[in-house]
Write a protein that holds these residues in place. Structure first.
Motif, PDB file in Angstrom:
ATOM      1  N   ASN A   1       0.862  -1.236  -0.128  1.00  0.00           N
ATOM      2  CA  ASN A   1      -0.083  -0.057   0.009  1.00  0.00           C
ATOM      3  C   ASN A   1       0.796   1.517   0.108  1.00  0.00           C
ATOM      4  O   ASN A   1       0.297   2.428   0.348  1.00  0.00           O
ATOM      5  CB  ASN A   1      -0.952   0.107   1.119  1.00  0.00           C
ATOM      6  N   GLY A   2       2.125   0.972  -0.241  1.00  0.00           N
ATOM      7  CA  GLY A   2       2.938   2.472  -0.357  1.00  0.00           C
ATOM      8  C   GLY A   2       3.146   2.840   0.871  1.00  0.00           C
ATOM      9  O   GLY A   2       3.448   4.081   0.878  1.00  0.00           O
ATOM     10  N   ILE A   3       3.194   2.214   2.313  1.00  0.00           N
ATOM     11  CA  ILE A   3       3.188   3.084   3.344  1.00  0.00           C
ATOM     12  C   ILE A   3       4.599   2.716   4.052  1.00  0.00           C
ATOM     13  O   ILE A   3       5.074   1.588   4.195  1.00  0.00           O
ATOM     14  CB  ILE A   3       2.083   2.650   4.470  1.00  0.00           C
ATOM     15  N   SER A   4       5.366   3.659   4.373  1.00  0.00           N
ATOM     16  CA  SER A   4       6.732   3.324   5.089  1.00  0.00           C
ATOM     17  C   SER A   4       6.398   3.146   6.565  1.00  0.00           C
ATOM     18  O   SER A   4       5.428   3.909   7.026  1.00  0.00           O
ATOM     19  CB  SER A   4       7.691   4.546   4.820  1.00  0.00           C
ATOM     20  N   PHE A   5       7.176   2.621   7.328  1.00  0.00           N
ATOM     21  CA  PHE A   5       6.970   2.089   8.796  1.00  0.00           C
ATOM     22  C   PHE A   5       7.849   3.081   9.438  1.00  0.00           C
ATOM     23  O   PHE A   5       9.224   3.166   9.026  1.00  0.00           O
ATOM     24  CB  PHE A   5       6.604   0.766   9.139  1.00  0.00           C
ATOM     25  N   GLU A   6       7.749   3.168  10.775  1.00  0.00           N
ATOM     26  CA  GLU A   6       8.776   3.971  11.257  1.00  0.00           C
ATOM     27  C   GLU A   6       9.389   3.187  12.503  1.00  0.00           C
ATOM     28  O   GLU A   6      10.800   3.155  12.490  1.00  0.00           O
ATOM     29  CB  GLU A   6       8.059   5.270  12.427  1.00  0.00           C
ATOM     30  N   HIS A   7       8.831   2.313  13.229  1.00  0.00           N
ATOM     31  CA  HIS A   7       9.219   1.378  14.195  1.00  0.00           C
ATOM     32  C   HIS A   7       8.404   0.207  14.348  1.00  0.00           C
ATOM     33  O   HIS A   7       7.354   0.210  14.178  1.00  0.00           O
ATOM     34  CB  HIS A   7       9.268   1.940  15.627  1.00  0.00           C
ATOM     35  N   VAL A   8       9.022  -0.971  14.678  1.00  0.00           N
ATOM     36  CA  VAL A   8       8.411  -2.226  14.638  1.00  0.00           C
ATOM     37  C   VAL A   8       8.801  -3.056  16.087  1.00  0.00           C
ATOM     38  O   VAL A   8       9.456  -4.111  15.877  1.00  0.00           O
ATOM     39  CB  VAL A   8       8.862  -3.195  13.583  1.00  0.00           C
ATOM     40  N   PRO A   9       8.265  -2.629  17.050  1.00  0.00           N
ATOM     41  CA  PRO A   9       8.569  -3.141  18.426  1.00  0.00           C
ATOM     42  C   PRO A   9       7.933  -4.491  18.386  1.00  0.00           C
ATOM     43  O   PRO A   9       6.661  -4.450  17.733  1.00  0.00           O
ATOM     44  CB  PRO A   9       8.215  -2.349  19.394  1.00  0.00           C
TER      45      PRO A   9
END
Ligand code: ASP
Length: 439
Positions: free
Chosen positions: A322-330
């Motif tokens: 969906n073309g969304i970048s993520f910031e953090h993945v705890p």
């Protein structure tokens, strides 16, 4: 020794400011390469010349009369020329600009004239050689800055020049069409010139005496930062600390050239030094705090998730699709959380949720909005025990609920997620525990 000095818009907004700049340059023979911005605001209600140029060109593009707007811009420059007692005339330059606006030369060209004309005045005022950035700062066919060709051309162009003025903010494609960097881009030009001439220092002169430990809109009179590393600065600028353009560190970083942020209105202040590395102990455990509001967390639950190989990839694929970048993945044993920008995520929210279901078959997904992320950054944290502990006890005392914590493996930063409404009190609590109440 060579110094590259870049002056921001407020440092060059009027003849009076130009005189301060002239004094600064003449006070040090090593200040040989000058990169000016366009004239900025003279007071808070004023308009930057760059914005006047964009507005003027928008009229030209619509085929409307733009004479009055262009005259107002010419007037701004004429006031500077007169105030400095120069005989320079910009008549011909403005005729060319008018002609090019009528021929729809583009908004990049229009905006670049702010720096170009200020560079002309500066070169005349100082008696330095004028070098048009369009000759040497190059963009490739995709519009990407061409670092290596630029470096070669600029080096050759400046090799036998004693002292030069190179306008900031723009360059050109190979065919000469002008292109600008993003707003605030004169900082990048300064860095590019510093790399090309192998300067000893890149001085970036602005209207504040360097970086502050925290945002003065949140903390009353925060302390300044004496020395910060490129890496620390990157973390802080990414999280919203503005003073220097985000991309300005890359060219000098390659050569290990330090950047010194200085204040044109208080030249006696040392400002902030931005360096590759230093054994200078920071005054406090933390170097700075910065943060941003407007994040969303997407919590994904699935029993036995931790033993399912590829689960994380499948979840992240739903965001990628969906073309969304993520910031953090705890993540936990049976949960994984993905932090995203709320305004980017919201329009695609349900598509992402169904994609996660399709790809990763989770038990449950829960979305929480209106979150803020705060970065506590400091090279001093590596060698200090209990930093996270101090942050949490400070936040607990301030009644702030911590939703997420993420510590980079470099131990250079700790990212904390809180509710948007707790953002300011969280920053205050962290500032107080490390800076005001030193243990
Ligand atoms: N004058 C341009 C701007 O207002 C570029 C700069 O000042 O660095 O964004």
């Amino acid at each position: 020794m060579k110094k590259v000095v870049k002056f921001g818009g407020s440092s060059l907004a009027s003849a009076e400011q130009f005189k301060k700049v002239g004094e600064i340059i003449r006070a040090d023979k090593e200040r040989r390469f000058v990169v000016p911005s366009a004239p900025g605001k003279r007071d808070p209600d004023d308009t930057k010349v760059t914005d006047m140029l964009y507005a003027c060109y928008a009229l030209a593009e619509e085929g409307k009369d733009f004479k009055a707007q262009l005259q107002a811009i010419q007037q701004r420059y004429q006031e500077i020329i007169d105030g400095l007692g120069l005989t320079l005339s910009l008549e011909e330059e403005f005729k060319t600009i008018e002609k090019n606006f009528k021929a729809k030369a583009g908004s990049n060209y229009a905006a670049s004239r702010g720096e170009y004309l200020n560079g002309r005045i500066m070169a005349d005022y100082l008696g330095f050689t004028f070098v048009d950035a369009a000759e040497a700062v190059l963009f490739d066919a995709d519009g990407e800055f061409d670092a290596e060709t630029t470096n070669r051309r600029l080096r050759e162009r400046l090799e036998n020049v004693d002292a030069a003025v190179i306008p900031g903010f723009y360059g050109a494609y190979e065919d000469g069409t002008v292109k600008t960097f993003s707003r605030g881009g004169s900082d990048i030009t300064g860095s590019i010139v510093a790399r090309a001439v192998k300067a000893n220092v890149y001085e970036n002169w602005t209207d504040v005496s360097g970086f502050l430990i925290a945002d003065p809109r949140i903390i009353y009179k925060p302390e300044g930062i004496d020395t910060i590393t490129y890496k620390e600065l990157r973390e802080l600028s990414y999280m919203g600390a503005t003073v220097l353009h985000e991309d300005a560190i890359f060219p000098v970083r390659r050569e290990g050239i330090p950047i010194n942020i200085r204040n044109t209105n208080a030249p006696e202040d040392n400002g902030t030094w931005i360096v590759e590395s230093t054994c200078q102990k920071p005054k406090y455990v933390i170097t700075g705090i910065a943060g941003k509001k407007g994040f969303c967390s997407v919590n994904i639950d699935k029993d036995m998730m931790n033993s399912e190989i590829g689960f994380g990839r499948k979840v992240l694929q739903a965001f990628e699709e969906n073309g969304i970048s993520f910031e953090h993945v705890p993540s936990g044993i049976d949960t994984m959380t993905v932090f995203v920008h709320q305004d980017e995520f919201m329009p695609k929210e349900q598509q992402v949720v169904s994609a996660i279901h399709r790809l990763a078959e989770p038990d449950h997904i829960e979305i929480e909005g209106d979150l803020a992320l705060i970065a506590v950054v400091g090279r001093g944290m590596k060698s200090t025990r209990g930093t996270a502990g101090r942050i949490f006890s400070a936040l607990a005392h301030a009644n702030v609920n911590v939703k997420m914590i993420d510590q980079g493996s470099s131990e250079l930063n700790i990212i904390i997620g809180v509710a948007n409404s707790d953002f300011e009190s969280a920053i205050k609590a962290i500032y107080d525990i490390f800076v005001r109440i030193q243990i």
